[in-house]
Each structure stands twice: as structure tokens, then as C-alpha cells.
Motif scaffolding. Structure first.
Motif, PDB file in Angstrom:
ATOM      1  N   SER A  47       0.848  -1.185   0.000  1.00 27.79           N
ATOM      2  CA  SER A  47       0.000   0.000   0.000  1.00 27.79           C
ATOM      3  C   SER A  47       0.883   1.234   0.000  1.00 27.79           C
ATOM      4  O   SER A  47       2.011   1.200   0.491  1.00 27.79           O
ATOM      5  CB  SER A  47      -0.893   0.022   1.242  1.00 27.79           C
ATOM      6  OG  SER A  47      -1.673   1.206   1.255  1.00 27.79           O
ATOM      7  N   GLU A  48       0.345   2.313  -0.547  1.00 28.14           N
ATOM      8  CA  GLU A  48       1.050   3.594  -0.505  1.00 28.14           C
ATOM      9  C   GLU A  48       0.618   4.423   0.702  1.00 28.14           C
ATOM     10  O   GLU A  48       1.167   5.487   0.953  1.00 28.14           O
ATOM     11  CB  GLU A  48       0.818   4.362  -1.807  1.00 28.14           C
ATOM     12  CG  GLU A  48       1.425   3.691  -3.031  1.00 28.14           C
ATOM     13  CD  GLU A  48       2.904   3.337  -2.860  1.00 28.14           C
ATOM     14  OE1 GLU A  48       3.680   4.214  -2.413  1.00 28.14           O
ATOM     15  OE2 GLU A  48       3.278   2.195  -3.162  1.00 28.14           O
ATOM     16  N   LYS A  49      -0.363   3.946   1.440  1.00 30.19           N
ATOM     17  CA  LYS A  49      -0.840   4.664   2.621  1.00 30.19           C
ATOM     18  C   LYS A  49       0.151   4.506   3.772  1.00 30.19           C
ATOM     19  O   LYS A  49       0.956   3.576   3.797  1.00 30.19           O
ATOM     20  CB  LYS A  49      -2.220   4.152   3.036  1.00 30.19           C
ATOM     21  CG  LYS A  49      -3.270   4.448   1.992  1.00 30.19           C
ATOM     22  CD  LYS A  49      -4.631   3.982   2.426  1.00 30.19           C
ATOM     23  CE  LYS A  49      -5.599   4.363   1.306  1.00 30.19           C
ATOM     24  NZ  LYS A  49      -6.947   4.071   1.569  1.00 30.19           N
ATOM     25  N   ASN A  50       0.047   5.412   4.752  1.00 30.83           N
ATOM     26  CA  ASN A  50       0.959   5.332   5.898  1.00 30.83           C
ATOM     27  C   ASN A  50       0.423   4.331   6.922  1.00 30.83           C
ATOM     28  O   ASN A  50      -0.777   4.018   6.933  1.00 30.83           O
ATOM     29  CB  ASN A  50       1.201   6.716   6.512  1.00 30.83           C
ATOM     30  CG  ASN A  50      -0.024   7.272   7.210  1.00 30.83           C
ATOM     31  OD1 ASN A  50      -0.570   6.645   8.126  1.00 30.83           O
ATOM     32  ND2 ASN A  50      -0.454   8.452   6.798  1.00 30.83           N
ATOM     33  N   PRO A  51       1.284   3.818   7.789  1.00 33.53           N
ATOM     34  CA  PRO A  51       0.875   2.786   8.752  1.00 33.53           C
ATOM     35  C   PRO A  51      -0.271   3.193   9.686  1.00 33.53           C
ATOM     36  O   PRO A  51      -1.110   2.361  10.015  1.00 33.53           O
ATOM     37  CB  PRO A  51       2.156   2.518   9.550  1.00 33.53           C
ATOM     38  CG  PRO A  51       3.262   2.881   8.621  1.00 33.53           C
ATOM     39  CD  PRO A  51       2.733   4.040   7.819  1.00 33.53           C
ATOM     40  N   VAL A  52      -0.332   4.449  10.082  1.00 30.83           N
ATOM     41  CA  VAL A  52      -1.406   4.893  10.979  1.00 30.83           C
ATOM     42  C   VAL A  52      -2.757   4.794  10.268  1.00 30.83           C
ATOM     43  O   VAL A  52      -3.737   4.267  10.813  1.00 30.83           O
ATOM     44  CB  VAL A  52      -1.148   6.336  11.482  1.00 30.83           C
ATOM     45  CG1 VAL A  52      -2.339   6.874  12.256  1.00 30.83           C
ATOM     46  CG2 VAL A  52       0.121   6.394  12.325  1.00 30.83           C
ATOM     47  N   GLU A  53      -2.805   5.273   9.039  1.00 29.41           N
ATOM     48  CA  GLU A  53      -4.029   5.209   8.246  1.00 29.41           C
ATOM     49  C   GLU A  53      -4.419   3.754   7.957  1.00 29.41           C
ATOM     50  O   GLU A  53      -5.594   3.371   8.054  1.00 29.41           O
ATOM     51  CB  GLU A  53      -3.813   5.975   6.940  1.00 29.41           C
ATOM     52  CG  GLU A  53      -5.033   6.177   6.109  1.00 29.41           C
ATOM     53  CD  GLU A  53      -4.750   6.999   4.853  1.00 29.41           C
ATOM     54  OE1 GLU A  53      -5.711   7.194   4.091  1.00 29.41           O
ATOM     55  OE2 GLU A  53      -3.608   7.437   4.632  1.00 29.41           O
ATOM     56  N   LEU A  54      -3.419   2.934   7.634  1.00 29.06           N
ATOM     57  CA  LEU A  54      -3.672   1.522   7.356  1.00 29.06           C
ATOM     58  C   LEU A  54      -4.239   0.808   8.578  1.00 29.06           C
ATOM     59  O   LEU A  54      -5.178   0.028   8.471  1.00 29.06           O
ATOM     60  CB  LEU A  54      -2.377   0.833   6.900  1.00 29.06           C
ATOM     61  CG  LEU A  54      -1.904   1.182   5.503  1.00 29.06           C
ATOM     62  CD1 LEU A  54      -0.466   0.722   5.291  1.00 29.06           C
ATOM     63  CD2 LEU A  54      -2.832   0.573   4.453  1.00 29.06           C
ATOM     64  N   LYS A  55      -3.669   1.073   9.741  1.00 27.76           N
ATOM     65  CA  LYS A  55      -4.131   0.441  10.980  1.00 27.76           C
ATOM     66  C   LYS A  55      -5.607   0.747  11.213  1.00 27.76           C
ATOM     67  O   LYS A  55      -6.409  -0.168  11.443  1.00 27.76           O
ATOM     68  CB  LYS A  55      -3.287   0.906  12.171  1.00 27.76           C
ATOM     69  CG  LYS A  55      -3.727   0.344  13.518  1.00 27.76           C
ATOM     70  CD  LYS A  55      -2.805   0.818  14.627  1.00 27.76           C
ATOM     71  CE  LYS A  55      -3.257   0.438  16.019  1.00 27.76           C
ATOM     72  NZ  LYS A  55      -3.399  -0.986  16.271  1.00 27.76           N
ATOM     73  N   GLN A  56      -5.969   2.012  11.118  1.00 29.87           N
ATOM     74  CA  GLN A  56      -7.367   2.409  11.341  1.00 29.87           C
ATOM     75  C   GLN A  56      -8.293   1.758  10.322  1.00 29.87           C
ATOM     76  O   GLN A  56      -9.338   1.202  10.666  1.00 29.87           O
ATOM     77  CB  GLN A  56      -7.495   3.929  11.280  1.00 29.87           C
ATOM     78  CG  GLN A  56      -6.809   4.639  12.421  1.00 29.87           C
ATOM     79  CD  GLN A  56      -6.729   6.156  12.209  1.00 29.87           C
ATOM     80  OE1 GLN A  56      -6.980   6.665  11.130  1.00 29.87           O
ATOM     81  NE2 GLN A  56      -6.366   6.866  13.274  1.00 29.87           N
ATOM     82  N   MET A  57      -7.909   1.806   9.063  1.00 27.39           N
ATOM     83  CA  MET A  57      -8.735   1.286   7.982  1.00 27.39           C
ATOM     84  C   MET A  57      -8.906  -0.238   8.096  1.00 27.39           C
ATOM     85  O   MET A  57     -10.023  -0.758   7.981  1.00 27.39           O
ATOM     86  CB  MET A  57      -8.061   1.645   6.652  1.00 27.39           C
ATOM     87  CG  MET A  57      -8.720   1.106   5.419  1.00 27.39           C
ATOM     88  SD  MET A  57      -7.764   1.524   3.934  1.00 27.39           S
ATOM     89  CE  MET A  57      -6.487   0.276   3.997  1.00 27.39           C
ATOM     90  N   LEU A  58      -7.815  -0.947   8.347  1.00 26.15           N
ATOM     91  CA  LEU A  58      -7.868  -2.406   8.391  1.00 26.15           C
ATOM     92  C   LEU A  58      -8.540  -2.918   9.661  1.00 26.15           C
ATOM     93  O   LEU A  58      -9.281  -3.912   9.618  1.00 26.15           O
ATOM     94  CB  LEU A  58      -6.463  -2.990   8.223  1.00 26.15           C
ATOM     95  CG  LEU A  58      -5.842  -2.744   6.849  1.00 26.15           C
ATOM     96  CD1 LEU A  58      -4.375  -3.123   6.829  1.00 26.15           C
ATOM     97  CD2 LEU A  58      -6.611  -3.477   5.757  1.00 26.15           C
ATOM     98  N   GLU A  59      -8.319  -2.263  10.798  1.00 26.40           N
ATOM     99  CA  GLU A  59      -9.019  -2.663  12.024  1.00 26.40           C
ATOM    100  C   GLU A  59     -10.530  -2.500  11.847  1.00 26.40           C
ATOM    101  O   GLU A  59     -11.307  -3.373  12.244  1.00 26.40           O
ATOM    102  CB  GLU A  59      -8.534  -1.853  13.233  1.00 26.40           C
ATOM    103  CG  GLU A  59      -7.203  -2.305  13.777  1.00 26.40           C
ATOM    104  CD  GLU A  59      -6.734  -1.538  15.000  1.00 26.40           C
ATOM    105  OE1 GLU A  59      -5.828  -2.056  15.688  1.00 26.40           O
ATOM    106  OE2 GLU A  59      -7.226  -0.428  15.269  1.00 26.40           O
ATOM    107  N   LYS A  60     -10.933  -1.400  11.255  1.00 23.60           N
ATOM    108  CA  LYS A  60     -12.364  -1.146  11.017  1.00 23.60           C
ATOM    109  C   LYS A  60     -12.942  -2.221  10.090  1.00 23.60           C
ATOM    110  O   LYS A  60     -14.003  -2.801  10.380  1.00 23.60           O
ATOM    111  CB  LYS A  60     -12.554   0.248  10.422  1.00 23.60           C
ATOM    112  CG  LYS A  60     -14.005   0.655  10.201  1.00 23.60           C
ATOM    113  CD  LYS A  60     -14.087   2.096   9.688  1.00 23.60           C
ATOM    114  CE  LYS A  60     -15.493   2.617   9.600  1.00 23.60           C
ATOM    115  NZ  LYS A  60     -16.279   2.062   8.531  1.00 23.60           N
ATOM    116  N   SER A  61     -12.266  -2.507   8.992  1.00 21.24           N
ATOM    117  CA  SER A  61     -12.749  -3.509   8.034  1.00 21.24           C
ATOM    118  C   SER A  61     -12.838  -4.896   8.672  1.00 21.24           C
ATOM    119  O   SER A  61     -13.825  -5.615   8.485  1.00 21.24           O
ATOM    120  CB  SER A  61     -11.833  -3.568   6.810  1.00 21.24           C
ATOM    121  OG  SER A  61     -11.900  -2.370   6.090  1.00 21.24           O
TER     122      SER A  61
END
Length: 177
Positions: A47-61
Motif C-alpha cells: 500500500s502507498e498509505k501510511n501505517p497509521v491510516e492503514l491500521k485504522q482502515m484495516l481494524e475497522k474492516s
């Protein structure tokens, strides 16, 4: 950028999930090149997203799809290499070595917990480059005083642990892609 998501509490204590299904959730969340390593919740992706954004997005999903409170920790390929290379313990077939993946500063919380608990023979803990490593005799992991605190509900959003050999397997999988 290549990452590994380390999920906490996967396929233990009734939280059962198929890694193929977890990978599908990750893909639907918008990351690519998704695959899993072992059944303990190690998901490689790009992913090109940063780890903080990825964490939030993936935990939610994950929480929405599996209907449980998901906690995961995102580490880059370089981070995973640091976990593997920083191991302070010599390989010993009678001992397990674990590295802990978590929030910044969790290594100090873990060391404080370790130091206040009874220890078995050959049980040790060290912090190397802000990573907490724990070594214990095989077969004693869950019976040890320190092992029992690892499941504390108050710490569930702080860290997860993996056997050091898991990091080697993850690195090999990174290098295949």
C-alpha cells in the motif's frame, strides 16, 4: 511499500478465522498483493498509505466483517528485518524466543511486567532497539507468570507476540514477492 499486519488473538480462545477470508477483507479494504503467513494472523500486503491510516482502515474492516474488536499492528519489511536481526538470544532447541510487536513504548510496560513476575530457570527478557524479546523453556510459555499476563484485557490493544521463527518465515515470504 510492503507491510505486514500482525493481528492479535487470531485462532485462539474461540476467535477462529480462515486466512483466505482475512486476505479478502484486506483486498476489499483497498490494499494489494495480499497473502498470509501461517494461520496466526500475519498478513503481507502492499500500500502507498501510511501505517497509521492503514491500521485504522484495516481494524475497522476486520471488526465489521468478523464482528469482533480487532487489534493489529502494521510493520514495514524493514521493521520485520529489525525484529529478526535484533534477537539477542542464541538459538536453543530447548527454548522458545518471542518478539513483541506493538505500540510505541510497550516494550517498557512489558519489561516492567516481566521484572515483577516470578521467573523460571532460563527465562529471560531483553529490549533491543525498542523491541521486547522474551525467552522461555519450551512447554512453559502459558504456564509462566509472565505468560499469564500476556492475555490481560487491559493490554490487548497494546501488543501481540510471535515466535522469533515467524519473523524468518515472514521475511522469506516478503522476498518471494
Amino acid at each position: 511499500m510492503k507491510y505486514c499486519a500482525f493481528l492479535r488473538g487470531v485462532n485462539v480462545k474461540g476467535t477462529n478465522m480462515k486466512m483466505a477470508e482475512v486476505c479478502e477483507v484486506f483486498k476489499k479494504a483497498g490494499v494489494s498483493e495480499v497473502n498470509s503467513v501461517l494461520a496466526s494472523g500475519n498478513i503481507l500486503f502492499s500500500s502507498e498509505k501510511n501505517p497509521v491510516e492503514l491500521k485504522q482502515m484495516l481494524e475497522k474492516s476486520m471488526s465489521e466483517h468478523f464482528s469482533y474488536d480487532t487489534f493489529l499492528f502494521i510493520k514495514s519489511q524493514n521493521d520485520v528485518e529489525n525484529f529478526w536481526n535484533g534477537n539477542p538470544f542464541l538459538k536453543n532447541e530447548n527454548l522458545h524466543c518471542y518478539a513483541f510487536v506493538g505500540n510505541d513504548g510497550v516494550e517498557n510496560i512489558l519489561m516492567q511486567e516481566f521484572e515483577t513476575n516470578l521467573k523460571s530457570e532460563q527465562e529471560e527478557a531483553k529490549i533491543v532497539n525498542h523491541i521486547f524479546y522474551w525467552q522461555i523453556t519450551k512447554g512453559n510459555t502459558l504456564d509462566s507468570s509472565f505468560g499469564k499476563i500476556l492475555g490481560k484485557k487491559s493490554l490487548k490493544d497494546q501488543f501481540t507476540s510471535r515466535n522469533i521463527n515467524t519473523f524468518e518465515k515472514i521475511l522469506k515470504a516478503f522476498n518471494k514477492n
